[in-house]
Enzyme design. Structure first.
Site, PDB file in Angstrom:
ATOM      1  N   GLY A 149      37.037  37.651  38.080  1.00 23.53           N
ATOM      2  CA  GLY A 149      38.458  37.602  37.695  1.00 23.53           C
ATOM      3  C   GLY A 149      38.982  36.206  37.957  1.00 23.53           C
ATOM      4  N   ARG A 171      32.934  44.018  35.320  1.00 20.81           N
ATOM      5  CA  ARG A 171      33.064  45.168  34.413  1.00 20.81           C
ATOM      6  C   ARG A 171      32.854  44.746  32.963  1.00 20.81           C
ATOM      7  NH1 ARG A 171      38.784  47.260  35.919  1.00 20.81           N
ATOM      8  NH2 ARG A 171      38.835  45.058  36.371  1.00 20.81           N
ATOM      9  N   ARG A 231      37.396  43.237  49.832  1.00 17.38           N
ATOM     10  CA  ARG A 231      37.970  44.179  50.793  1.00 17.38           C
ATOM     11  C   ARG A 231      36.813  44.737  51.603  1.00 17.38           C
ATOM     12  NH1 ARG A 231      42.362  42.235  50.038  1.00 17.38           N
ATOM     13  NH2 ARG A 231      44.209  43.293  49.212  1.00 17.38           N
ATOM     14  N   GLU A 260      39.588  47.354  59.460  1.00 20.36           N
ATOM     15  CA  GLU A 260      40.128  46.021  59.735  1.00 20.36           C
ATOM     16  C   GLU A 260      41.332  46.152  60.661  1.00 20.36           C
ATOM     17  OE1 GLU A 260      40.097  43.259  56.366  1.00 20.36           O
ATOM     18  OE2 GLU A 260      42.145  42.775  56.948  1.00 20.36           O
ATOM     19  N   HIS A 279      40.979  37.928  57.626  1.00 24.03           N
ATOM     20  CA  HIS A 279      41.695  38.079  56.355  1.00 24.03           C
ATOM     21  C   HIS A 279      42.565  36.846  56.070  1.00 24.03           C
ATOM     22  CE1 HIS A 279      42.898  41.506  53.471  1.00 24.03           C
ATOM     23  NE2 HIS A 279      43.307  40.376  52.924  1.00 24.03           N
TER      24      HIS A 279
END
Ligand code: DGY
Length: 314
Positions: A149, A171, A231, A260, A279
């Site tokens: 992306g 995808r 993630r 997390e 993060h």
């Protein structure tokens, strides 16, 4: 002046200043049970609080949910849209910062930056020793990007500067990545088998949950390095521990974990061939400023019943 009541947890001073005196920020403490929800006209989701249908049902005045960040896996977007509540996020503004951090983790894991720092501070470091902490060369290596992306493309752009051979799995095929960055499409298994560095830049969805687990580590090279900027749940933590502690792969750099944060004493925290950052993908000064602005723009638009400038549609 009558203030507009909104919910937002731990909003930092610069964001409160951008909001101005027009808003009353209600305490989030007991959400989804907070009585304050009954008055809230907007929710700012700051720091990934869970925002689900039960919270929305306790907030009958809710006109908009404005997420500070691009990933919305902590928000039940379908439940919001069913209730006619638009959800906004902050796409685009954090791509460069997140790609920078991806490169930082790649370089740090490959070149022993964290272990080297500890060693350089320790009494064991007595003289320059050309035989220690010899890492892998990033330049010219094979990079496999999972999730091509906006962020994946920024990683590809940086990787071309390191003369990396880029493959990707996504995808859909991406003609821009193929023409601009000479990225070649691969099946997931082929990408895993070929890559020196496997980078995760995909969103968390039912399809990507547990995407990298025992069978995937088995396919990877024993010299491979895994970077997770997506993630935590995209990687199975028990399988990651096995892979790193048995030499199935060489090292990993992860900016996100499952859960997390990891509980203190978690087995992953014992590993020297793992770098964990808390993060920090989008944590640069310029990006944070842009994220806050977009969050506030979405909030204003939603409260005025206008289309959100940055909207999550599902
Ligand atoms: C994002 O934008 O999704 C980052 O994880 C920060 O919220």
């Amino acid at each position: 002046m009558t203030q507009i009541p909104i919910m937002g947890d731990g909003l930092p001073q610069p964001l409160l200043e951008m909001l101005g005196a027009e808003f009353e920020v209600l305490p989030w403490d007991d959400a989804p049970d907070s009585p304050a929800l009954a008055r809230a006209e907007a929710v700012i989701a700051y720091g990934h609080p869970p925002v689900d249908g039960s919270l929305m049902d306790r907030a009958p005045q809710l006109k908009v949910i404005s997420n500070h960040g691009v990933g919305v896996d902590h928000i039940d977007v379908a439940a919001a849209l069913q209730r006619g509540i638009p959800v906004g996020n902050t796409p685009g503004c954090l791509d460069a910062a997140t790609a920078d951090m991806t490169m930082a983790l790649m370089l740090a894991t490959a070149r022993n930056v964290v272990v080297g720092d500890k060693y350089a501070r320790s009494p064991e470091f007595l003289h320059y020793d050309p035989a220690i902490l010899i890492g892998q060369e990033v330049t010219g290596s094979k990079l496999g990007i999972i999730g091509m992306g906006r962020i994946g493309k920024q990683v590809a752009k940086r990787a071309t500067g390191f003369d990396m051979q880029i493959t990707y799995h996504n995808r859909h095929r991406d003609s821009e990545a193929e023409s601009e960055y000479k990225a070649e499409y691969r099946s997931l298994d082929d990408l895993l088998a070929e890559s020196d560095f496997v980078v995760l830049n995909c969103p968390l969805t039912p399809e990507t949950t547990g995407l990298i687990s025992g069978p995937q580590f088995e396919i990877m090279k024993s010299s491979a390095i895994l970077i997770n900027m997506a993630r935590g749940p995209v990687v199975d933590p028990a399988a990651l521990f096995t892979a790193l502690s048995t030499g199935q792969i060489a090292a990993a750099g992860i900016d996100v974990t499952d859960p997390e944060p990891l509980p203190r004493g978690h087995e992953l925290l014992t590993l020297e061939n793992l770098i964990i950052t808390p993060h920090l993908g989008s944590a640069s000064n310029r990006t944070r400023e842009r994220m806050m602005r977009m969050t506030v723009e979405n909030l204003h638009a939603g409260l005025q019943g206008k289309p959100l400038p940055y909207s999550v549609d599902k």
